[in-house]
Design an enzyme around this catalytic site. Structure first.
Site, mmCIF file in Angstrom:
data_model
loop_
_atom_site.group_PDB
_atom_site.id
_atom_site.type_symbol
_atom_site.label_atom_id
_atom_site.label_comp_id
_atom_site.label_asym_id
_atom_site.label_seq_id
_atom_site.Cartn_x
_atom_site.Cartn_y
_atom_site.Cartn_z
ATOM 1 N N LYS A 49 -3.537 15.229 0.648
ATOM 2 C CA LYS A 49 -4.331 14.274 1.442
ATOM 3 C C LYS A 49 -5.239 14.977 2.449
ATOM 4 C CE LYS A 49 -2.360 11.148 -0.996
ATOM 5 N NZ LYS A 49 -1.167 11.795 -1.535
ATOM 6 N N TYR A 264 8.490 3.635 -8.524
ATOM 7 C CA TYR A 264 7.920 4.527 -7.508
ATOM 8 C C TYR A 264 8.998 4.952 -6.505
ATOM 9 C CZ TYR A 264 5.353 6.232 -3.531
ATOM 10 O OH TYR A 264 4.919 7.018 -2.507
ATOM 11 N N TYR A 290 6.473 12.750 -6.220
ATOM 12 C CA TYR A 290 5.240 13.072 -6.954
ATOM 13 C C TYR A 290 5.356 14.355 -7.774
ATOM 14 C CZ TYR A 290 3.024 9.612 -3.862
ATOM 15 O OH TYR A 290 2.691 8.471 -3.196
#
Ligand SMILES: *Cc1c(COP(=O)(O)O)cnc(C)c1O
Length: 338
Positions: A49, A264, A290
């Site tokens: 990010k 998730y 992830y």
């Protein structure tokens, strides 16, 4: 394409290293595995990010904002990096965390990324799973505007055409780095979620005519939806760069969403094995949500013969290892008797 036309505030330690994973390659019997260390971008333990935030925070500043608002899952790495960027640049930061897993273990709800959000001085509040998080952010922005603040809303994952510019830049960086090393990259593999990373990367690699295919390993949505999300954002990113939207076509966007498991942020056996294997063979920390699932996918696809033994496969490590501390029970590690 001229990235320097867009306002950017330097936040990351760039370029990130591109290194061989010799032990893992040997252990798996090929292909030649490489790792692009975007977990080492530097900002509050790093992650993908940070590249997006270089453009998003510059846009916030250009618009005269004094406050940023963003959202993510409880153990959001994006929220943590946003909180750190806001701290460094003197913005107030509001974070809305969505309970996507229903986990109540205090390690999950308070440690890891959540602890760091607070350490960076962000104001954290919670929303139930399934909330309309964009609407929640807009409502908070309205409240803050009434109180005289100038909020800038960053979408989940920082995934819009401004944030994706960070991964267009990463594509330029990777291709230049590989050329300097005489490395012919045959595939790039990475975790794909809110789509900005893959969209930016694909846009950059296609605009450069690199011929390097990208495979996103999904962590949430089914394949068709993930590919559609990535393609739509890649085309908007191309337009933002002044290229025709049609620069990026459906054939450029590949996702494999077979490694999500139950959902998730819910651990899978493959993720646990992959995190342990890379920790033991390479001394590198992946994450449970992830990069661990992406590596599980990469390992499984290697076993299925998806790659040729002499090919060079670059795993883009998108960060997130702080999230390990939110999942202390997932790894079945023996308690220390001492
Ligand atoms: C956000 C995130 C991703 C996914 O990137 P997107 O741009 O949201 O697709 C992958 N890995 C980690 C560690 C992340 O925090």
């Amino acid at each position: 394409m001229n990235l320097a036309r867009f306002p950017r505030i330097r936040l990351g330690h760039l370029p990130t290293p591109l290194e061989p994973m010799e032990n893992l390659s040997k252990h798996l019997g090929g292909p030649r595995l490489w790792i692009k260390r975007d977990d080492c971008t530097g900002l509050s333990t790093g992650g993908n990010k940070t590249r997006k935030l270089e453009y998003l925070m510059a846009d916030a500043r250009a618009q005269g904002a004094d406050t940023v608002i963003t959202q993510g899952a409880t153990q959001s790495n994006h929220a943590r990096q946003t909180a750190a960027a806001a701290a460094k640049l003197g913005f107030a930061c509001y974070i809305l965390l969505e309970d996507r897993t229903g986990y109540t273990d205090p390690a999950y709800t308070q440690s890891g990324n959540v602890m760091l959000d607070k350490l960076h001085g962000a104001t954290v509040s919670r929303r139930p799973g399934g909330a309309d998080m964009q609407a929640e952010m807009e409502a908070l922005a309205e409240e803050l505007r009434k109180a005289g603040k100038r909020p800038y809303v960053i979408p989940g994952g920082g995934s819009n055409p401004v944030g994706a510019l960070g991964y267009v830049g990463a594509a330029l960086e990777l291709v230049a780095q590989a050329a300097a090393m005489d490395l012919r990259i045959d595939h790039v593999v990475h975790a794909t979620g809110s789509a900005g990373t893959q969209a930016g990367l694909v846009t950059g690699l296609v605009a450069l005519n690199s011929g390097i295919p990208v495979l996103g390993i999904g962590v949430r949505a089914p394949r068709e939806r993930q590919e559609a999300n990535v393609l739509a954002l890649a085309q908007r990113t191309a337009e933002h760069l002044g290229l025709p939207a049609s620069t990026v076509r459906a054939e450029h966007v590949r996702a494999n969403c077979d490694y999500v498991g139950q959902g998730y942020g819910i651990p899978t056996e493959g993720m646990v094995e992959a995190v342990k294997l890379v920790a033991e063979k390479e001394g590198i920390l992946l994450d449970p949500v992830y990069s661990g699932k992406a590596m599980a996918g990469l390992i499984d696809l290697i076993g299925k013969g998806y790659f040729k033994p002499e090919e060079n496969v670059v795993f883009l490590h998108t960060g997130g290892s702080v999230g390990l501390f939110g999942y202390p029970d997932a790894f079945g590690l023996p308690a220390d008797a001492a």
